[in-house]
Write a protein that holds these residues in place. Structure first.
Motif, short mmCIF file in Angstrom:
data_model
loop_
_atom_site.label_atom_id
_atom_site.label_comp_id
_atom_site.label_asym_id
_atom_site.label_seq_id
_atom_site.Cartn_x
_atom_site.Cartn_y
_atom_site.Cartn_z
N ASP A 80 0.86 -1.18 0.00
CA ASP A 80 0.00 0.00 0.00
C ASP A 80 0.90 1.24 0.00
O ASP A 80 2.09 1.16 0.33
CB ASP A 80 -0.96 0.01 1.19
N HIS A 81 0.33 2.39 -0.36
CA HIS A 81 1.16 3.59 -0.52
C HIS A 81 0.45 4.80 0.04
O HIS A 81 -0.78 4.93 -0.08
CB HIS A 81 1.51 3.81 -1.99
N ASP A 83 -0.80 8.73 0.64
CA ASP A 83 -1.15 9.91 -0.13
C ASP A 83 -0.33 11.09 0.42
O ASP A 83 0.16 11.04 1.54
CB ASP A 83 -2.64 10.20 -0.01
N ASN A 225 0.93 3.72 -7.06
CA ASN A 225 0.80 2.44 -6.37
C ASN A 225 0.98 1.33 -7.39
O ASN A 225 1.34 1.60 -8.55
CB ASN A 225 -0.55 2.33 -5.64
N THR A 226 0.74 0.10 -6.98
CA THR A 226 1.03 -1.03 -7.87
C THR A 226 0.07 -1.13 -9.05
O THR A 226 0.28 -1.94 -9.95
CB THR A 226 1.01 -2.35 -7.09
N LEU A 256 7.59 -0.30 -9.22
CA LEU A 256 6.32 -0.95 -8.87
C LEU A 256 5.86 -1.98 -9.89
O LEU A 256 5.09 -2.87 -9.57
CB LEU A 256 5.22 0.12 -8.70
N ASN A 397 5.00 -6.49 -4.61
CA ASN A 397 4.32 -6.20 -5.87
C ASN A 397 4.28 -7.44 -6.77
O ASN A 397 5.06 -8.39 -6.60
CB ASN A 397 5.01 -5.05 -6.63
N GLN A 408 7.54 -4.38 0.66
CA GLN A 408 7.17 -3.51 1.77
C GLN A 408 7.21 -4.32 3.07
O GLN A 408 6.58 -5.37 3.18
CB GLN A 408 5.76 -2.95 1.54
N TYR A 441 8.99 5.83 1.98
CA TYR A 441 9.17 4.42 1.62
C TYR A 441 10.34 3.80 2.40
O TYR A 441 11.01 2.89 1.90
CB TYR A 441 9.38 4.29 0.11
#
Length: 495
Positions: A80-81, A83, A225-226, A256, A397, A408, A441
């Protein structure tokens, strides 16, 4: 060239990896499959046997063929990433960027850092034959100073090669460079100034960030994101920031691995024209697709001339073969003289050798054979990483092409500390810290899956997994000790 059964097996394997065919699902019978694909029964059988050998399907007596059980193919959560707000800023940590980049290409260390193919996947004999033929048939003028725009034969070969993949760029619009990064450097310097802002999605390839920092350009980050990046945010920033350009990878972005949909690519080309914001498209990974067909670039939908197409063969052929390109639309042809001055001439024999490799169909054959190998190899890495980090809540990913893996880890893990630990054990990784700003990250790392999953690499991954487990155990022990001390202190105060 790959046999038909291999191509069909590759297509089915991609559907399995992407979840379109789920675990336990029954496949068409051999006879049904042969009729659907209009192939012989023997070809259908060879296709299923190949998938069975790869551990992707299994046969049940008198019942048929089924997608392999989850014990063989684990479903792994994707990263997940966060905002964040998009604003102009300078790239930080340039010295650290350079240090990590130099370490990542150190061939004395275990190859989990720089994204590059194993030498065993390079078609050495085909390259040798093409270079020999090129030298045998070259003209006297080929031994003089070469055209800074690139040899006409290679530009013609690339134009024909891309046309076969469904998009056309005239050879007159192609400029040959010493790789993709030099191409990006020439393009960025040609129509942006020091201090200008370039729009990029993050996490983004650290080499591009390093280049922008060295050129003293600012960046405006948009969330990725992925599955891709925020197209609405891209439009907002194009509209409000006054940025002259954005630097995008639509096909199998590093790190990604996403591939944008055709509607998204078309939308980006339209936005570039609407806001007169040039798209510098780095399409270096497009030929490493896991599908038989290469995905189209944003350039395909460029009607107004606001997309500058860049790439090289370093990821699909060899990182040592320093040949790349940038393609300038008619709108920017007034920059021709400036581009010719900035571009560095490329070794003529290498250009002619690559042109022969393309015209002889050997490059096309190499890509056909490479894609299923990469797909299987990347999935092997994913499954082994999952096993090696068992007990740790990881996210990984699932690239649709290329061979960059984005791992991650739990928030407590410091990717820079992990990087230094790996260096002490002669292992190359790239910490997520340098793929964007604000340490977003810092609990991620990028790994290269371009080399065979050898025992040496397996041992390295296990070592990294054990380090993470030890770090988490130490953090939990410390946390429990602090909690115990606090409880005892409160009891003492109460008494």
């Amino acid at each position: 060239m790959a046999f038909q059964y291999q191509t069909l097996a590759q297509q089915i394997a991609q559907k399995i990896y992407c979840g379109e065919l789920v675990v336990g699902q029954r496949l068409s019978s051999l006879r049904q499959f042969a009729e659907q694909q209009k192939i012989s029964l023997n070809t259908a059988k060879s296709c299923y046997e190949l998938l069975e050998a790869q551990g992707l399907i299994y046969v049940k007596d008198k019942s048929g063929y089924f997608v392999q059980s989850q014990q063989k193919v684990q479903q792994i959560a994707v990263p997940d990433h966060p905002d964040f707000k998009s604003r102009p800023r300078e790239v930080s940590n340039l010295e650290l960027q350079i240090q990590i980049h130099e370490a990542a290409i150190n061939n004395r260390l275990i190859h989990l850092g720089s994204i590059q193919l194993s030498p065993n996947l390079v078609p050495v004999e085909a390259l040798r034959r093409s270079i020999q033929r090129a030298l045998k048939h070259c003209k006297p003028e080929d031994f003089l100073y070469s055209d800074r725009q690139g040899h006409p034969q290679l530009r013609e070969a690339l134009s024909a090669h891309w046309a076969e993949d469904g998009f056309y760029i005239a050879k007159e619009d192609i400029y040959i460079s010493n790789g993709c990064m030099p191409a990006l450097s020439v393009v960025i310097q040609s129509f942006t100034q020091v201090g200008d802002s370039i729009i990029i999605p993050t996490p983004n390839y650290n080499g591009q960030l390093q280049l922008l920092a060295l050129l003293k350009r600012k960046i405006i980050e948009i969330p990725a994101n992925t599955e891709g990046f925020d197209i609405d945010r891209l439009e907002q920033v194009m509209r409000d920031s006054g940025a002259k350009a954005c630097l995008l990878t639509a096909n199998f972005q590093n790190p990604l691995g996403f591939c944008l949909s055709n509607p998204d690519k078309e939308k980006i080309a339209q936005l570039a024209a609407k806001y007169q914001c040039y798209v510098i498209e780095d399409d270096i990974y497009a030929e490493c697709s896991f599908n038989a067909k290469r995905p189209l670039p944003i350039k395909y939908w460029d009607q107004a001339g606001y997309v500058i197409y860049c790439g090289s063969i370093s990821k699909s052929l060899s990182t040592s073969y320093r040949v790349g390109w940038f393609c300038i639309p008619q709108r920017l042809q007034h920059l021709h003289a400036q581009l010719m001055t900035q571009n560095v001439s490329v070794n003529t024999p290498l250009q002619l050798g690559l042109a022969d490799l393309i015209f002889s169909r050997a490059y096309r054959q190499h890509l056909t054979e490479l894609r299923p190998q990469l797909m299987a190899q990347v999935e092997q890495y994913r499954q082994f990483i999952y096993q090696s980090f068992q007990g740790v809540e990881i996210r990984l990913n699932q690239p649709q092409g290329s061979y960059a893996l984005w791992l991650q880890l739990p928030q407590q893990i410091d990717s820079l500390a992990m990087y230094y630990y790996a260096q002490q054990h002669s292992i190359n990784i790239v910490p997520g810290l340098i793929f964007g700003e604000d340490k977003r990250y810092n609990n991620c790392i990028r790994l290269n899956a371009g080399h065979e999953l050898s025992e040496e690499i397996r041992d390295a991954i296990v070592l990294l997994g054990d380090w993470v487990k030890n770090q988490l155990h130490f953090a939990d022990t410390t946390k429990n000790a602090l909690r115990s001390d606090l409880t005892q202190e409160r009891l003492f105060e109460a008494s």
